[in-house]
Each structure stands twice: as C-alpha cells, then as structure tokens.
Design an enzyme around this catalytic site. Structure first.
Site, PDB file in Angstrom:
ATOM      1  N   ASP A  26     -14.379  51.574   9.176  1.00 34.07           N
ATOM      2  CA  ASP A  26     -15.335  52.583   8.888  1.00 34.07           C
ATOM      3  C   ASP A  26     -14.624  53.846   9.012  1.00 34.07           C
ATOM      4  OD1 ASP A  26     -17.609  53.734   7.948  1.00 34.07           O
ATOM      5  OD2 ASP A  26     -18.476  53.491   9.843  1.00 34.07           O
ATOM      6  N   ASN A  28     -13.198  56.027   6.263  1.00 36.75           N
ATOM      7  CA  ASN A  28     -12.026  56.588   5.261  1.00 36.75           C
ATOM      8  C   ASN A  28     -12.634  57.761   4.576  1.00 36.75           C
ATOM      9  OD1 ASN A  28     -10.907  53.942   5.622  1.00 36.75           O
ATOM     10  ND2 ASN A  28     -11.447  52.953   3.761  1.00 36.75           N
ATOM     11  N   THR A  72     -22.091  44.181   0.647  1.00 35.64           N
ATOM     12  CA  THR A  72     -22.893  43.943  -0.589  1.00 35.64           C
ATOM     13  C   THR A  72     -23.756  45.257  -1.002  1.00 35.64           C
ATOM     14  OG1 THR A  72     -24.548  42.923   1.133  1.00 35.64           O
ATOM     15  CG2 THR A  72     -23.394  41.406  -0.194  1.00 35.64           C
ATOM     16  N   ASN A  74     -22.188  48.174  -0.537  1.00 37.42           N
ATOM     17  CA  ASN A  74     -21.262  49.156  -1.153  1.00 37.42           C
ATOM     18  C   ASN A  74     -21.159  49.359  -2.667  1.00 37.42           C
ATOM     19  OD1 ASN A  74     -18.763  48.437   1.440  1.00 37.42           O
ATOM     20  ND2 ASN A  74     -20.480  49.948   1.311  1.00 37.42           N
ATOM     21  N   ARG A  77     -22.380  52.702  -3.990  1.00 37.14           N
ATOM     22  CA  ARG A  77     -21.570  54.264  -4.003  1.00 37.14           C
ATOM     23  C   ARG A  77     -21.285  54.512  -5.451  1.00 37.14           C
ATOM     24  NH1 ARG A  77     -17.863  54.262   1.321  1.00 37.14           N
ATOM     25  NH2 ARG A  77     -19.439  53.288   2.610  1.00 37.14           N
TER      26      ARG A  77
HETATM   27  C1  FPP Z   1     -15.943  52.525   5.041  1.00 34.71           C
HETATM   28  O1  FPP Z   1     -15.479  53.957   4.985  1.00 34.71           O
HETATM   29  C2  FPP Z   1     -14.838  51.827   4.058  1.00 34.71           C
HETATM   30  C3  FPP Z   1     -15.166  51.082   2.973  1.00 34.71           C
HETATM   31  C4  FPP Z   1     -16.618  51.002   2.433  1.00 34.71           C
HETATM   32  C5  FPP Z   1     -14.209  50.582   2.122  1.00 34.71           C
HETATM   33  C6  FPP Z   1     -12.969  49.900   2.921  1.00 34.71           C
HETATM   34  C7  FPP Z   1     -11.935  49.786   2.152  1.00 34.71           C
HETATM   35  C8  FPP Z   1     -10.677  49.839   2.436  1.00 34.71           C
HETATM   36  C9  FPP Z   1     -10.444  49.848   3.841  1.00 34.71           C
HETATM   37  C10 FPP Z   1      -9.766  49.403   1.451  1.00 34.71           C
HETATM   38  C11 FPP Z   1      -9.806  48.261   0.740  1.00 34.71           C
HETATM   39  C12 FPP Z   1      -8.826  47.326   1.038  1.00 34.71           C
HETATM   40  C13 FPP Z   1      -8.514  46.533   0.265  1.00 34.71           C
HETATM   41  C14 FPP Z   1      -7.470  45.758   0.449  1.00 34.71           C
HETATM   42  C15 FPP Z   1      -9.471  46.071  -0.769  1.00 34.71           C
HETATM   43  P1  FPP Z   1     -16.589  54.718   4.646  1.00 34.71           P
HETATM   44  O2  FPP Z   1     -16.106  55.233   3.125  1.00 34.71           O
HETATM   45  O3  FPP Z   1     -17.765  54.375   4.716  1.00 34.71           O
HETATM   46  O4  FPP Z   1     -16.058  56.149   5.492  1.00 34.71           O
HETATM   47  P2  FPP Z   1     -17.188  57.243   5.889  1.00 34.71           P
HETATM   48  O5  FPP Z   1     -18.109  56.597   6.808  1.00 34.71           O
HETATM   49  O6  FPP Z   1     -16.247  58.275   6.611  1.00 34.71           O
HETATM   50  O7  FPP Z   1     -17.624  57.810   4.643  1.00 34.71           O
END
Ligand code: FPP
Length: 246
Positions: A26, A28, A72, A74, A77
């Site tokens: 979590d 990104n 499920t 996501n 978004r």
């Molecule tokens: C959560 O961070 C992350 C996700 C929902 C996606 C995770 C995906 C990856 C790590 C990349 C995918 C990798 C492969 C190999 C498919 P967030 O976006 O909810 O972060 P935030 O809480 O800061 O908004």
C-alpha cells in the site's frame, strides 16, 4: 547493516523464520503524490519494488510469499489507473518469461482470473506451467478478495454434495490449497487493517504494520519485520509451558 545477508548462513532459531509471508503493498499513490507525479508513476515504482522484494524473500529462502497486487475492489478505481496496473502486469508476465531461470520461484495467480483479458489469462497459465517445477512459491493476488474466495470454496463444497464440512475441507478449496497458513502479514502505507486479504489463512498470523510507502520499502524493512516476527511468542491459542513447548 542488513540483518540478513543474501544467501545467509546463519542458523535460524527453529520457528523464528516464517514459512509464509503475506504482503499488502500500500502507498503507491501517496508515494507519487509526494513527488508531484501521477499515481501511475507510483504503481510503476511499486511494481519494480515488488520484483526486488520478491527476489529478496527468495534469497532468504522464504518458502511461500503472497503479494496483494489487485483486489476485487480495485476495479472501482479510474479506468486509466486500472489499465495502467493491467499493463504493468502484462510487462511483468512477459519479463518473467525471459528471466525464469534466475527467478527460481513457482508462481500462482490467486483470485478470480476470469475478469482478466484472454491475453492476461493465457500469460498467467503459461507462467504457472513454466514455473511449476520450482521449489519456492510466490502467490500474486489479482482480483482477489478473501470473502469471495471463502464463498467460492463453500459453493464448490456444496456442489460436491457435502453436508458437513471441516476446516480442512474449506482450506482445500481455497486458492492457497496445500500451502501452509500465513505466519506473518506485512502491510506498508500506515493503515492497520487486512482489507479482505487472506482472512482465513492468516487466523494466527503476526501482523506487522509500517508507515513506509510500498515503493520505499527496502530489504532492511523486511529484515525489521522478520526481527519483529522472531521475537513474537506464538501461542496459537494455547499456553506456553515452562519448557517453551505447547
Ligand atoms: C495500493 O496503493 C496499491 C495497489 C492497489 C496496486 C498495487 C500494484 C502494484 C504494486 C503494481 C502491480 C504489480 C504487478 C506486478 C502487477 P494505493 O494506490 O492504494 O496507494 P495510496 O493508498 O497511497 O493511494
């Protein structure tokens, strides 16, 4: 200095190393925002870090690891964000094909893959088949939700004509059938919840939460989580006798 070195030769305390680690990646989006970048840049860096950390767990000889890449929920978004994550997934699957010997891990895609494009589904099947002989297991949770996994398992058991089911029956119908229960869950990004991840499998897992955003998560942070795990007294609902045995 890192606590555990690559291919370390230390003798681990029995039971002190987890057999199965679950990771909720979590943060990104926040990582990107902090740098004035679009969210997709955070996912790109998150995917790179997934590869680095997966390889580190392999170096540490962790037998099973499960990474939560796409839930499920996501799909809700924005479409461009979902498409971007899908394209990162395709890149990873292609890349894996060319690096399979080095990677040395058996991949399993857990979750309802019927929602993915035929191209992605066929790449998943190919990667699973080509990696089937490797010893260490990596589950990539995609379109995964623990509740729907449990409902799916119950429906399968019902359709097989079962009237009474045991815990073992249920476990055998999960995506993780045959794998050990999760010993340690690591969640980055500061939230302290499981978000529908491996609810059954982590019934007795130790939980490690860190504020580190996923793209910033380093090997040292994994070492810290492992040190935390090694110091936990795991009772599984029982009482520790003086001998330390359950
Ligand atoms: C959560 O961070 C992350 C996700 C929902 C996606 C995770 C995906 C990856 C790590 C990349 C995918 C990798 C492969 C190999 C498919 P967030 O976006 O909810 O972060 P935030 O809480 O800061 O908004």
């Amino acid at each position: 200095m890192a606590l555990f070195k690559k291919k370390q030769s230390f003798a681990p305390v029995p039971g002190a190393m987890p057999r199965h680690i679950g990771i909720i990646m979590d943060g990104n989006g926040r990582w990107a925002k902090k740098r004035g970048l679009p969210r997709v840049a955070g996912h790109r860096e998150g995917a790179e870090n997934f590869k680095r950390i997966a390889e580190y767990l392999l170096d540490l000889n962790i037998e099973y690891s499960t990474f939560y890449a796409f839930s499920t929920e996501n799909w809700k978004r924005p479409q461009d964000e979902v498409e971007n994550i899908m394209s990162l997934l395709v890149d990873y699957l292609h890349e894996w094909m060319t690096m399979q010997k080095e990677k040395n891990m058996r991949l399993h895609f857990i979750g309802d893959r019927s929602a993915f494009s035929p191209q992605i589904q066929s790449l998943m099947a190919e990667v699973e088949e080509k990696s089937a002989h490797y010893q260490n297991h990596l589950n990539l949770a995609l379109n995964y939700g623990s509740r729907s996994e449990l409902v799916k398992a119950c429906n399968e058991l019902l359709s097989e004509g079962n009237r009474n089911i045991s815990e073992d029956d249920l476990s055998a119908h999960l995506y993780t059938a045959g794998q050990p229960e999760v010993d340690l869950i690591i969640r980055t990004g500061g939230e302290k919840r499981l978000s529908n991840f491996l609810l059954w499998q982590s019934a007795y897992a130790e939980l490690y939460f860190t504020d580190r955003l996923w793209p910033d998560m380093k090997k040292q942070d994994i070492d810290d989580a492992l040190a935390f795990f090694a110091h936990r007294e795991r009772r599984f609902g029982a009482i520790i006798q003086e001998s330390g045995k359950r």
